[in-house]
Design an enzyme around this catalytic site. Structure first.
Site, mmCIF file in Angstrom:
data_model
loop_
_atom_site.group_PDB
_atom_site.id
_atom_site.type_symbol
_atom_site.label_atom_id
_atom_site.label_comp_id
_atom_site.label_asym_id
_atom_site.label_seq_id
_atom_site.Cartn_x
_atom_site.Cartn_y
_atom_site.Cartn_z
ATOM 1 C CE LYS A 239 11.881 -9.577 10.178
ATOM 2 N NZ LYS A 239 11.905 -8.389 11.033
ATOM 3 C CE LYS B 190 14.220 -0.217 6.344
ATOM 4 N NZ LYS B 190 14.987 -1.474 6.365
ATOM 5 C CG HIS C 222 -0.310 0.267 2.516
ATOM 6 N ND1 HIS C 222 0.487 -0.665 3.145
ATOM 7 C CD2 HIS C 222 -0.310 1.354 3.327
ATOM 8 C CE1 HIS C 222 0.941 -0.155 4.276
ATOM 9 N NE2 HIS C 222 0.472 1.064 4.411
ATOM 10 C CB SER D 218 15.607 1.357 9.255
ATOM 11 O OG SER D 218 16.459 0.379 9.777
HETATM 12 P P1 NAD Z 1 20.276 -11.020 17.941
HETATM 13 O O1 NAD Z 1 20.639 -12.156 17.073
HETATM 14 O O2 NAD Z 1 21.183 -9.859 18.033
HETATM 15 O O3 NAD Z 1 20.000 -11.500 19.439
HETATM 16 C C1 NAD Z 1 19.165 -12.567 19.776
HETATM 17 C C2 NAD Z 1 19.702 -13.141 21.071
HETATM 18 O O4 NAD Z 1 18.800 -14.148 21.526
HETATM 19 C C3 NAD Z 1 21.077 -13.805 20.908
HETATM 20 O O5 NAD Z 1 21.940 -13.356 21.941
HETATM 21 C C4 NAD Z 1 20.769 -15.296 21.015
HETATM 22 O O6 NAD Z 1 21.839 -16.029 21.564
HETATM 23 C C5 NAD Z 1 19.572 -15.258 21.954
HETATM 24 N N1 NAD Z 1 18.761 -16.483 21.881
HETATM 25 C C6 NAD Z 1 18.545 -17.278 20.825
HETATM 26 N N2 NAD Z 1 17.770 -18.318 21.184
HETATM 27 C C7 NAD Z 1 17.505 -18.166 22.482
HETATM 28 C C8 NAD Z 1 16.761 -18.912 23.431
HETATM 29 N N3 NAD Z 1 16.128 -20.032 23.083
HETATM 30 N N4 NAD Z 1 16.677 -18.442 24.704
HETATM 31 C C9 NAD Z 1 17.316 -17.310 25.066
HETATM 32 N N5 NAD Z 1 18.045 -16.570 24.215
HETATM 33 C C10 NAD Z 1 18.132 -16.987 22.941
HETATM 34 O O7 NAD Z 1 18.811 -10.591 17.435
HETATM 35 P P2 NAD Z 1 18.081 -9.211 17.670
HETATM 36 O O8 NAD Z 1 18.331 -8.360 16.489
HETATM 37 O O9 NAD Z 1 18.355 -8.713 19.032
HETATM 38 O O10 NAD Z 1 16.563 -9.685 17.561
HETATM 39 C C11 NAD Z 1 15.877 -10.255 18.660
HETATM 40 C C12 NAD Z 1 14.381 -10.123 18.426
HETATM 41 O O11 NAD Z 1 14.051 -8.743 18.236
HETATM 42 C C13 NAD Z 1 13.852 -10.841 17.187
HETATM 43 O O12 NAD Z 1 12.533 -11.284 17.441
HETATM 44 C C14 NAD Z 1 13.809 -9.740 16.155
HETATM 45 O O13 NAD Z 1 12.871 -9.993 15.120
HETATM 46 C C15 NAD Z 1 13.376 -8.577 17.014
HETATM 47 N N6 NAD Z 1 13.681 -7.268 16.440
HETATM 48 C C16 NAD Z 1 14.954 -6.918 16.123
HETATM 49 C C17 NAD Z 1 15.192 -5.658 15.597
HETATM 50 C C18 NAD Z 1 16.589 -5.172 15.304
HETATM 51 O O14 NAD Z 1 16.736 -4.002 14.928
HETATM 52 N N7 NAD Z 1 17.613 -5.957 15.482
HETATM 53 C C19 NAD Z 1 14.132 -4.790 15.343
HETATM 54 C C20 NAD Z 1 12.845 -5.180 15.692
HETATM 55 C C21 NAD Z 1 12.629 -6.424 16.237
#
Ligand code: NAD
Length: 469
Positions: A106, A70, A65, A362
């Site tokens: 995504k 993104k 839309h 972003s």
């Molecule tokens: P990341 O990879 O930097 O960190 C994720 C962390 O979770 C890691 O340290 C990993 O070891 C840990 N992990 C994995 N499995 C696990 C488990 N079973 N129990 C406990 N810890 C566990 O990822 P991120 O970028 O921090 O993203 C984390 C969440 O946030 C995701 O759902 C992602 O979609 C969401 N998110 C991220 C962003 C971003 O800008 N990075 C933006 C919006 C949403």
């Protein structure tokens, strides 16, 4: 962990709940919630030992839309079409909620990152980018990926380099992706943006006395006990900013287990420890638990799931002790768990709002790339000297001098990092009060209010375009 019900269906359920508060035509609602396009790709990659491995990846454009669409890219073995489309839908609602002019998207690549060398990862990221270019699933005006789980500045750097090599000649080229290293057109503040946004969202929520006292807590962050699941990008920065404002991180859950210490855990020291390849179970703390999920059930005021989806389910929702669940991750609370927590009076700060800080910054990065100029570059010095002239005028009118330090603190112009932080704070503060108002008006929870706010904004866009008038 298998999903109790498919992730996309869960998002769908939340959407349906919100849709009941509207009188929008069924066709329009279907158009808003359905995923517009999914590209599934398999490509070969040469491993360091010379063998060939075929890797699967996806890119979903949930809603066109608004263009570009993104959304981040994640590297995980658990990737699936269901997960990618659900996360793309969340991006649509997230962007609409915080007034970012994008549709949601995504991407994912099905790999266990730890099993690949840097050279192999580089080949994977470059080939995935090549595949996206072939099908027009990447570009500054069509689809702008960014970082997500397992993807940081290095992976983004490989992607932007591949794009620049294959799509030459555009002045906007670096706007094809966000989360870039600074030297490739990145922006100050993007790395910590999602965690900082989570912090702002929690700070706003605990700052409303009537809401917080109803939970049996005192207003403000000082002394609030925090447990985080996932000390990655989102979890670490959220904790760091909360700690700086007086909250105490009492528990951390990671892949290998969880630790608890009511006196507080220094997350910087813990991160350094983990980055050196050590387990959190070897970090000094009062209690060590080998089951990571047990960390979610620790006694605390604020629980921040910041790792994976489907972590709080109908199986453990009754045992969550936190009064506030702040969803740093996408989809950490299932629909069934949401209902249990809501019945128990737990305040949920929904993902679709709370982790919007990442896409917000972003968006600032993309704007910077389209204008090809660093924010603050043209006005920084002008503002500083104009502030200086105002101070001089006040001093000459009053005959008094400003105290030491005052002049230095006022005689400044905004730099890129200041503007980014200020824009992010404004977005998160406005977003919280907007959904809180809708929740109060409609007598519903913050999640339903967030979906409702978003879907009305998406519907408006269709209306303005003359579709579904
Ligand atoms: P990341 O990879 O930097 O960190 C994720 C962390 O979770 C890691 O340290 C990993 O070891 C840990 N992990 C994995 N499995 C696990 C488990 N079973 N129990 C406990 N810890 C566990 O990822 P991120 O970028 O921090 O993203 C984390 C969440 O946030 C995701 O759902 C992602 O979609 C969401 N998110 C991220 C962003 C971003 O800008 N990075 C933006 C919006 C949403």
């Amino acid at each position: 962990m298998s999903h109790p019900i498919p992730f996309f269906k869960q998002v769908d359920r939340y959407f349906e709940r919100a849709a009941r508060f509207t009188d929008l035509p069924a066709g329009l609602l279907t158009q808003i919630k359905n995923c517009n396009a999914v590209y599934q790709v398999s490509f070969p990659v040469e491993r360091d030992d010379g063998s060939i491995q075929v890797i699967r990846g996806w890119r979903a454009a949930h809603s066109t839309h608004k263009l570009p669409v993104k959304g981040g890219i994640r590297l995980t073995m658990m990737a699936s079409e269901d997960e990618v489309t659900a996360l793309a839908a969340l991006m649509t609602f997230k962007c609409a909620l915080v007034n970012i002019p994008y549709g949601g998207a995504k991407g994912a690549i099905q790999v266990e990152k730890r099993e690949y060398s840097q050279r192999e990862l580089e080949r994977i990221m470059r080939r995935y980018t090549f595949e996206l270019i072939q099908k027009n699933f990447i570009g500054p005006g069509v689809d702008v990926p960014g970082p997500d789980m397992g993807v940081g500045a290095q992976e983004i750097g490989w992607m932007v380099d591949t794009y620049m090599a294959l799509v030459p000649g555009s002045v906007n080229v670096s706007g094809c992706i966000t989360g870039k290293p600074l030297a490739l057109g990145g922006i100050r503040g993007r790395v910590e943006a999602t965690g900082r946004g989570v912090f702002f969202g929690i700070r706003e929520a605990v700052g409303v006395p009537e809401d917080i006292e109803a939970l049996g807590l005192t207003p403000g962050l000082e002394g609030k006990r925090v447990v985080v699941q996932g000390l990655g990008n989102v979890g670490y920065y959220a904790c760091r900013f909360l700690q700086e404002e007086g909250a105490v991180v009492v528990g951390v859950a990671e892949r290998e287990g969880a630790i608890h210490d009511p006196d507080g855990i220094d997350v910087d020291a813990l991160l350094t420890h983990r980055e050196a390849g050590e387990s959190i179970l070897d970090f000094p703390a009062r209690t060590h638990m080998e089951r990571s999920l047990d960390g979610l059930e620790l006694e605390c005021d604020i629980l921040i799931p910041a790792a994976l989806e489907n972590q709080i389910t109908e199986e453990n929702a009754d045992r969550i002790q936190a009064r506030i669940v702040a969803e740093g991750a996408n989809g950490p609370v299932t629909v069934e768990a949401h209902d249990i927590l809501a019945r128990r009076g737990v305040l949920m700060l929904p993902d679709v709002y709370l982790n919007a800080g990442g896409v917000t910054v972003s968006y600032f990065e993309w704007l910077k790339n389209l204008s090809n100029v660093r924010f603050g570059r043209m006005n920084n010095r002008f503002e500083a000297s104009s502030n200086s002239r105002i101070l001089q005028a006040v001093e000459s009118l009053t005959g008094k001098e400003f105290a030491p330090g005052v002049r230095e603190s006022v005689e400044v112009g905004a730099k890129e990092g200041d503007l980014v932080d200020s824009g992010l704070e404004d977005t998160m503060v406005e977003g919280f009060h907007e959904i809180r108002e809708v929740a109060r008006r409609e007598g519903t929870d913050l999640r339903t209010a967030a979906y409702l706010t978003s879907l009305l904004k998406v519907a408006d866009t269709y209306g303005e375009r003359g579709i579904f008038p």
